[in-house]
Write an enzyme that holds these catalytic residues in place. Structure first.
Site, short mmCIF file in Angstrom:
data_model
loop_
_atom_site.label_atom_id
_atom_site.label_comp_id
_atom_site.label_asym_id
_atom_site.label_seq_id
_atom_site.Cartn_x
_atom_site.Cartn_y
_atom_site.Cartn_z
N GLY A 15 0.81 -1.20 0.00
CA GLY A 15 0.00 0.00 0.00
C GLY A 15 0.85 1.26 0.00
NE ARG A 76 -1.84 -4.99 -1.77
CZ ARG A 76 -1.36 -4.44 -0.66
NH1 ARG A 76 -0.29 -4.98 -0.09
NH2 ARG A 76 -1.94 -3.39 -0.12
CG ASP A 107 4.82 -6.98 8.97
OD1 ASP A 107 5.86 -6.38 9.28
OD2 ASP A 107 3.95 -7.29 9.80
CB THR A 129 2.46 0.47 6.50
OG1 THR A 129 1.10 0.17 6.84
CG2 THR A 129 3.33 0.25 7.73
CG ASP A 131 -2.65 -0.29 8.17
OD1 ASP A 131 -3.50 0.63 8.09
OD2 ASP A 131 -2.66 -1.27 7.41
CG ASP A 133 0.74 -2.95 10.26
OD1 ASP A 133 1.64 -2.25 9.73
OD2 ASP A 133 0.00 -3.68 9.59
NE ARG A 166 -28.14 12.71 9.93
CZ ARG A 166 -27.78 13.39 8.83
NH1 ARG A 166 -26.53 13.75 8.68
NH2 ARG A 166 -28.67 13.71 7.93
NE ARG A 175 -6.50 -5.69 4.42
CZ ARG A 175 -5.85 -4.99 3.50
NH1 ARG A 175 -6.45 -4.00 2.88
NH2 ARG A 175 -4.60 -5.28 3.20
#
Length: 323
Positions: A15, A76, A107, A129, A131, A133, A166, A175
């Protein structure tokens, strides 16, 4: 005796993340400063297998530090992860005189770097990344920009959510990791944060809390939902049916990947890119650059990939206690 490094390649894989261009720029210019030839590999490992290799000079990275995405594109590639694919990639490196490669990604990208290192190609990984992570590092390229993009969007949703009284479910990326969701939950003062690492799927608890919040006079109810949990639209429908309170879902999606990188992402990515070249020139290979304990350091990729990263428990606890 360590082999002499004459040509350094750089690629981005997986990504995209804001700040990748700053890292590419640093790799190119530090390589030139160290007297090395430098080439760019387009479209990650797929481009390496297809020999999409371009010569790079100082001018080729001019005015890129402020741009989001990656000028080398990314893709990828399952073929690369086969023994035959990895060997083919090493052969391509030999054919083009590439002695070392800087891999900017996550990773999966580092597993590829690990395999190339085993075939004699010096590799250095840079964590790119949104993320956050990667276990060995407190920082990954793109996270700061992505979380600020999400935070600003959530502020805007809160404004309209309050006007219409709301409940709003706002889905952010992540993810397998809930770091963006957790940081946004704290930064935006959300009433609830749903993380892949923590979610117990007790939707009735959510419904009860929304009802209690309305009874206490709250004009809105903000739920930050991580992509790894998902189903925000159907969740919103069920909450509205159960509570009678208008509930809307907003999925921020790939807007979090784009945009001009923040100062932190530019400076940290630049530092990591330059450090990657310096490590290569020192003869190092199979290393991953990290920011840990306030310093830029490097880890053995094998060691780094064996680490596990969880959610900061104290941050998670206060995301629940400060509502």
């Amino acid at each position: 005796m360590a082999k002499e490094i004459k040509t350094i390649g750089v690629l981005t894989s997986g990504g995209d993340a804001p700040g990748m261009n700053a890292a590419i720029r640093a790799v190119v210019r530090q390589s030139l400063f160290r007297g090395k030839r430098v080439v760019g590999i387009k479209r990650g490992y797929a481009g390496l297998l297809n020999e999409e290799i371009i010569e790079m000079d100082a001018k080729s990275v001019s005015d890129t530090i402020s741009r989001g995405g990656t000028i080398l594109q990314t893709a990828r590639c399952m073929e690369f992860m086969t023994p035959e694919g990895t060997q083919k990639a090493a052969d391509v490196c030999l054919k083009h005189g590439i002695d070392a490669i800087v891999v900017i990604g996550g990773d999966g990208s580092f597993k590829g770097a690990q395999r190339l290192a085993g075939l004699g190609i010096n590799t250095i990984g840079i964590p790119g990344t949104i993320d956050l992570d990667i276990a060995c590092t407190d920082y990954t390229i793109g996270f700061d920009t992505a979380v600020n993009t999400a935070m600003e969007a959530i502020d805007k949703v809160r404004d309209t959510s309050t006007s219409h009284e709301r409940c709003s479910i706002i889905e952010v990326m992540g993810r397998g990791a809930g770091h963006i969701a957790l940081w946004c939950g704290l930064a935006n003062g959300a009433e609830e944060v749903l993380l892949p690492e923590k979610y117990d799927f007790d939707e009735q608890r959510l419904i009860d809390q929304v009802v209690e919040a309305r009874k206490s006079g709250k004009q809105h109810y903000i739920i930050i939902n991580a992509e790894g949990i998902g189903h925000s639209q159907s969740m919103a429908k069920r909450i509205e049916e159960a509570t009678g309170i208008e509930t809307r879902a907003t999925i921020l999606g790939h807007m979090q990947r784009g945009g001009s990188p923040t100062c932190k992402d530019r400076v940290y990515a630049t530092t990591m890119g330059a450090m990657a070249v310096d490590l290569i020139c020192e003869g190092k290979s199979n290393r991953l650059i990290a920011h840990s304990g306030g310093k830029f350091v490097d880890f053995d990729i094998d060691e780094a990939l064996a680490m596990e990263k969880g959610i900061d428990e104290y941050m998670y606890d206060i995301s629940r206690s400060l509502v």
